[in-house]
Design a protein around this motif. Structure first.
Motif, short mmCIF file in Angstrom:
data_model
loop_
_atom_site.label_atom_id
_atom_site.label_comp_id
_atom_site.label_asym_id
_atom_site.label_seq_id
_atom_site.Cartn_x
_atom_site.Cartn_y
_atom_site.Cartn_z
N GLN A 132 0.83 -1.20 0.00
CA GLN A 132 0.00 0.00 0.00
C GLN A 132 0.87 1.25 0.00
N ASP A 134 3.95 1.38 -1.03
CA ASP A 134 4.60 1.40 -2.34
C ASP A 134 3.71 2.08 -3.37
N ALA A 135 2.45 1.65 -3.41
CA ALA A 135 1.54 2.21 -4.41
C ALA A 135 1.36 3.71 -4.18
N ALA A 136 1.14 4.10 -2.93
CA ALA A 136 0.93 5.51 -2.63
C ALA A 136 2.13 6.35 -3.03
N LYS A 137 3.33 5.87 -2.67
CA LYS A 137 4.53 6.63 -3.02
C LYS A 137 4.74 6.65 -4.52
N SER A 138 4.43 5.53 -5.17
CA SER A 138 4.62 5.48 -6.62
C SER A 138 3.72 6.47 -7.35
N LEU A 139 2.60 6.82 -6.74
CA LEU A 139 1.71 7.79 -7.38
C LEU A 139 2.17 9.21 -7.10
N MET A 141 2.86 10.45 -3.88
CA MET A 141 2.55 10.99 -2.55
C MET A 141 3.80 11.00 -1.69
N ASN B 67 12.01 3.74 -10.00
CA ASN B 67 11.16 4.81 -9.49
C ASN B 67 11.50 5.17 -8.04
N LEU B 69 11.80 3.64 -5.33
CA LEU B 69 11.23 3.03 -4.13
C LEU B 69 12.37 2.43 -3.32
N ARG B 105 8.58 10.74 -9.04
CA ARG B 105 7.84 9.47 -9.03
C ARG B 105 6.47 9.62 -9.67
N ILE B 110 3.74 2.84 -12.17
CA ILE B 110 4.15 1.45 -11.98
C ILE B 110 2.93 0.60 -11.66
N PHE B 112 1.90 -3.11 -10.18
CA PHE B 112 2.51 -4.17 -9.36
C PHE B 112 1.86 -5.53 -9.62
N PHE B 118 -6.16 0.51 -3.34
CA PHE B 118 -6.53 0.97 -2.00
C PHE B 118 -7.91 0.38 -1.68
N VAL B 134 -2.03 14.95 -5.42
CA VAL B 134 -0.65 15.15 -5.86
C VAL B 134 -0.60 16.14 -7.02
#
Lengths: 253, 269
Positions: A132, A134-139, A141, B67, B69, B105, B110, B112, B118, B134
């Motif tokens: 979760q 990961d997804a948030a940061k990838s967008l 945030m 990206n 991470l 980013r 990306i 997954f 969410f 964002v």
């Protein structure tokens, strides 16, 4: 032959004192302190939890220390420190007068609850899959945005059952505040029976009030859990089932 | 070539301006395990690169480094000419603050393997969340664009449905729509169909195929050889943290140069 065991219990006294002014004041004080302390404690607990999982060593360290210290000392001592100990050290009259029994109880129970909520919220945060974040940061945030919009809302659902248990535990723990002359429910009962010697009757009155409050809260908690669960199937769980599930929880501290 | 920016630091810029992604000599270790051992690759704009290789070869880690991470231990990664994650000040590399990295980013999408939707938001909710918070779009515009994205992936009728009520293929398509809603320049796919039931794989590959046809720069880690053969412009084989072979699909399938490539392909074809 003398009767070995005679039950001396004045049922009438129970009904007589059930809505007594002092008792009702005790009920109100108990509820007020519990609700306010839970609110303040939860807000502070969330902050402490986010600090604890942050990458900042000082923040995480402070949070861990706070939790260790507050959970490691009895709330009774904490109450006495706030009400008696601090005024002794600070020595100013204004300070001493500021710390009324109610305020002292509120401050102590809030700080105390914060430590327990910090651990509960932290567990909630860590229960959320790393994917979760990961997804948030990838967008795009930032960590804080991700916490607020993605992680904490999900953690909330995990947190409600243990938080509900905390509320119920605190409700009963307020009885310890008698040591600082705070007129909560147990103190109210003791004040009355100190005069009329109807010890058991007044304790029964207090117990019934505690049961009413904890039960009402348990049902409220069950409703909150039901509302926040994402409906996967269309079947609603009947009210009696929810109430029975709710009454099963709770713990002593 | 080095460009100066307003704040006094300089952003290293790579030489070719048609490169969307330029990975140079990247090393990454987790504890004592070196997962990426000097990986270099380049992807031009509009190109589709499919990366194959055995598990544990570092493919996922590579995507996650692209990206940011994960932070790399050494090497450089340039996204559309800009050095990722660092800036150069007086010849030294300083880490960029988190907010800056977050903004980069946002330009890289990306997808997954496990979707990572969410769960507390509907499909539309998932798609509009980042555009609102964002990109700063108004809710109305975000909903407009988001609805279009969901239509594009064929899920216009599932907008107000929660992820738990969708099939795997549908969830992955929502995830793609969610990534696309940020209008990325580069799309990364980390084994997007590996967690799906076989019947659901096709619908996701179809969306990816269309995306490629529209000129999106894509790096796809996948075992779907049919997709690779038809859609990839280039392929790469990764093993043991290194790229062993790179070239057009035809080379891979018919005239693989490296022995490891031939062994690997023979096992999965």
């Amino acid at each position: 032959m003398d009767v070995f065991l005679a039950i001396r219990f004045d049922g009438g006294a129970v009904t007589e004192f059930f809505f007594n002014d002092v008792i009702l004041r005790g009920v109100r004080n108990t509820l007020e302190v519990t609700i306010l302390a839970m609110l303040l404690g939860t807000v502070l607990g969330v902050i402490l939890a986010v600090m604890r999982v942050s990458h900042s060593r000082p923040l995480a360290g402070f949070s861990a220390f706070y939790v260790w210290f507050i959970r490691g000392t009895p709330v009774l001592i904490q109450l006495l420190v706030v009400y008696n100990g601090l005024p002794q050290m600070v020595g100013s009259d204004a300070f001493t007068h500021f710390l009324t029994p109610f305020r002292s109880a509120l401050i102590t129970f809030s700080l105390n609850e914060a430590a327990y909520m910090a651990e509960i919220v932290r567990a909630g945060i860590q229960a959320i899959e790393p994917g979760q974040m990961d997804a948030a940061k990838s967008l795009g945030m930032t960590n804080l945005q991700a916490m607020r919009r993605v992680i904490l809302p999900q953690a909330l659902r995990v947190v409600i059952p243990p938080a509900g248990n905390e509320f119920i535990a605190m409700l009963k723990n307020t009885s310890v505040a008698f040591v600082i002359a705070f007129v909560e429910l147990t103190t109210a009962a003791r004040l009355i029976y100190a005069v009329n010697f109807k010890v058991m009757e007044l304790l029964v009155v207090a117990s019934i009030w505690y049961l009413i409050m904890t039960t009402a809260f348990s049902v409220l908690q069950a409703e909150m859990e039901a509302r926040l669960t994402i409906v996967e199937r269309e079947r609603a769980i009947p009210l009696t089932t929810r109430v029975l599930r709710a009454l099963g929880g709770g713990r002593e501290r | 070539m080095v460009a100066l920016s307003n704040d006094g630091g300089s952003h290293k810029v790579s030489n070719s301006s048609s490169l969307m992604l330029d990975v140079q000599g990247v090393h990454k270790r987790f504890g004592s395990l070196e997962v990426l051992r000097g990986v270099s690759l380049q992807v031009t704009k509009g190109e589709v690169l499919v990366v194959i290789g055995p598990s544990g070869s570092g493919k996922s880690t590579l995507l996650r480094c692209i990206n940011h991470l994960e932070k790399i231990d050494s090497g450089h990664i340039y996204i559309d000419g800009q050095l990722l994650g660092y800036r150069e000040v007086n010849g030294r590399l300083i880490e960029e603050p988190e907010a800056r990295v977050a903004r980069v980013r946002a330009t890289i999408g990306i997808v997954f393997q496990r979707f990572n939707l969410f769960p507390h938001l509907t499909a539309l909710g998932n798609v509009i969340e980042a555009p609102i918070h964002v990109r700063g779009l108004s809710r109305q515009r975000a909903v407009e664009e988001g609805s279009r994205m969901l239509e594009k992936v064929g899920l216009a009728d599932k907008m107000n449905v929660y992820p738990s009520q969708l099939s795997g293929g549908q969830q992955q398509r929502v995830a793609i729509a969610r990534a696309l809603a940020m209008q990325p320049k580069l799309m990364l796919f980390d084994e997007p169909t590996s967690a799906l039931d076989p019947e659901l794989v096709g619908e996701v590959l179809e969306v990816m195929r269309e995306l490629a046809g529209e000129g999106m720069t894509m790096v796809v880690v996948s075992h779907e050889m049919g997709f690779a053969r038809e859609v990839a412009d280039r392929m790469a084989l990764m093993d043991g943290g290194q790229i062993l072979e790179e070239g057009p699909p035809l080379q891979f399938f018919e005239a693989a140069q490296h022995e490891r490539t031939r062994t690997f392909l023979s096992k999965i074809l």
